[in-house]
Design an enzyme around this catalytic site. Structure first.
Site, PDB file in Angstrom:
ATOM      1  N   ASP A 138       0.835  -1.204   0.000  1.00  0.00           N
ATOM      2  CA  ASP A 138       0.000   0.000   0.000  1.00  0.00           C
ATOM      3  C   ASP A 138       0.867   1.250   0.000  1.00  0.00           C
ATOM      4  OD1 ASP A 138      -2.781  -0.899   0.077  1.00  0.00           O
ATOM      5  OD2 ASP A 138      -2.214  -1.841   1.979  1.00  0.00           O
ATOM      6  N   ASP A 168     -10.358  -5.303  -1.126  1.00  0.00           N
ATOM      7  CA  ASP A 168      -9.343  -4.758  -0.223  1.00  0.00           C
ATOM      8  C   ASP A 168     -10.022  -3.899   0.839  1.00  0.00           C
ATOM      9  OD1 ASP A 168      -7.078  -3.689   0.946  1.00  0.00           O
ATOM     10  OD2 ASP A 168      -6.468  -2.521  -0.815  1.00  0.00           O
TER      11      ASP A 168
HETATM   12  C1  DX5 Z   1      -6.576   0.507   2.843  1.00  0.00           C
HETATM   13  C2  DX5 Z   1      -5.536  -0.360   2.194  1.00  0.00           C
HETATM   14  C3  DX5 Z   1      -5.604  -1.790   2.542  1.00  0.00           C
HETATM   15  C4  DX5 Z   1      -5.320  -2.092   3.994  1.00  0.00           C
HETATM   16  C5  DX5 Z   1      -6.223  -3.235   4.347  1.00  0.00           C
HETATM   17  O1  DX5 Z   1      -6.328   1.816   2.469  1.00  0.00           O
HETATM   18  O2  DX5 Z   1      -5.654  -0.271   0.785  1.00  0.00           O
HETATM   19  O3  DX5 Z   1      -4.793  -2.603   1.703  1.00  0.00           O
HETATM   20  O4  DX5 Z   1      -4.009  -2.470   4.277  1.00  0.00           O
HETATM   21  O5  DX5 Z   1      -6.123  -3.471   5.707  1.00  0.00           O
HETATM   22  P1  DX5 Z   1      -7.186  -4.346   6.483  1.00  0.00           P
HETATM   23  O6  DX5 Z   1      -7.164  -5.708   5.839  1.00  0.00           O
HETATM   24  O7  DX5 Z   1      -6.681  -4.340   7.873  1.00  0.00           O
HETATM   25  O8  DX5 Z   1      -8.519  -3.686   6.294  1.00  0.00           O
HETATM   26 ZN    ZN Z   2      -4.559  -1.744  -0.514  1.00  0.00          ZN
END
Ligand code: DX5
Ligand code: ZN
Length: 240
Positions: A36, A186
């Site tokens: 990310d 995601d």
């Molecule tokens: C949010 C990101 C995600 C994040 C997901 O902005 O794009 O990839 O890391 O994290 P979780 O799985 O904890 O929601």
């Molecule tokens: Zn992401």
């Protein structure tokens, strides 16, 4: 139905030991690594850039699934390609205001960005914030310009947020028309919410906190695979 790809988000890993964390999670069963990238402008958080990807590349042969939550993503295409990124997913909203887009006509700036990503040797993905309709991607998908669509099931910016069940329905709209497309979900994906994602047709699961925060990440990934396999046995849901 293609097989499931699990892409743990390293946003939830210990950044001080990132190479080890990447190695560990791949050995435990991850297919890809989700990276990310946030610029403090497109989203209110700052994370990592191409130099970190380049360093990680020396320690990992994994598929680097890079999610660019940045303004002006084209600026970084060459740097990420050089750093060893495999998938470069940019936000549609970072290229053009969705109000200016239609589901029947391709916008040249989006076409150009996708073509630049592939020309740089990476796969091209486009991400949608929860409020952006999936139909806006049809012109690019019909032209075969995209390898993957990333459907955000939280507002981008942070890990550990609550899954937005309504957003996942965009996967069903896309899956009905594009049986072979990589459709990634995601945000807030856990062994439980993975069921709705799989039933809607997603075949790439990103999970940060649910995997890196688990006492047994391998077990969580196994549960996600079971949820996906169970959804494959169901008759396909037809979106209204
Ligand atoms: C949010 C990101 C995600 C994040 C997901 O902005 O794009 O990839 O890391 O994290 P979780 O799985 O904890 O929601
Ligand atoms: Zn992401």
């Amino acid at each position: 139905m293609s097989s499931l790809i699990i892409s743990p988000s390293i946003l939830s890993a210990d950044f001080a030991t990132l190479a080890d964390e990447c190695k560990r999670i791949v050995e435990l069963g991850a297919d890809w690594l989700h990276i990310d990238v946030m610029d403090g402008h497109f989203v209110p958080n700052l994370t990592i850039g191409a130099p970190v990807v380049q360093s990680l590349r020396k320690h990992s042969k994994a598929f680097f699934d890079c999610h660019l939550m940045v303004t002006n993503p084209q600026q970084w295409i060459k740097d990420f390609a050089k750093a060893g990124a495999d998938m470069f997913t940019f936000h549609l909203e970072a290229i053009v205001d969705p109000q200016q887009l239609s589901s029947s006509q391709a916008h040249p700036a989006v076409v150009e960005a996708a073509q630049q990503v592939r020309a740089a040797g990476m796969q091209a993905g486009v991400a949608l914030k929860p409020d952006t309709p999936a139909e806006l991607l049809l012109p690019y998908l019909q032209q075969g310009l995209l390898d993957m669509v990333l459907v955000l099931t939280v507002q981008p910016g942070f890990g550990g947020q609550k899954f937005m069940a309504d957003a996942v329905q965009k996967c069903a709209v896309l899956r009905q028309q594009f049986p072979e497309l990589l459709i990634e979900v995601d945000g807030g994906i856990t062994a439980e919410t993975a069921v709705a994602a799989a039933e809607a047709g997603a075949n790439v699961f990103v999970a940060g906190s649910a995997i890196f925060g688990a006492a047994e990440p391998a077990h969580v990934m196994q549960q996600m695979r079971q949820a996906y396999a169970a959804a494959a046995r169901q008759p396909a849901a037809v979106p209204a």
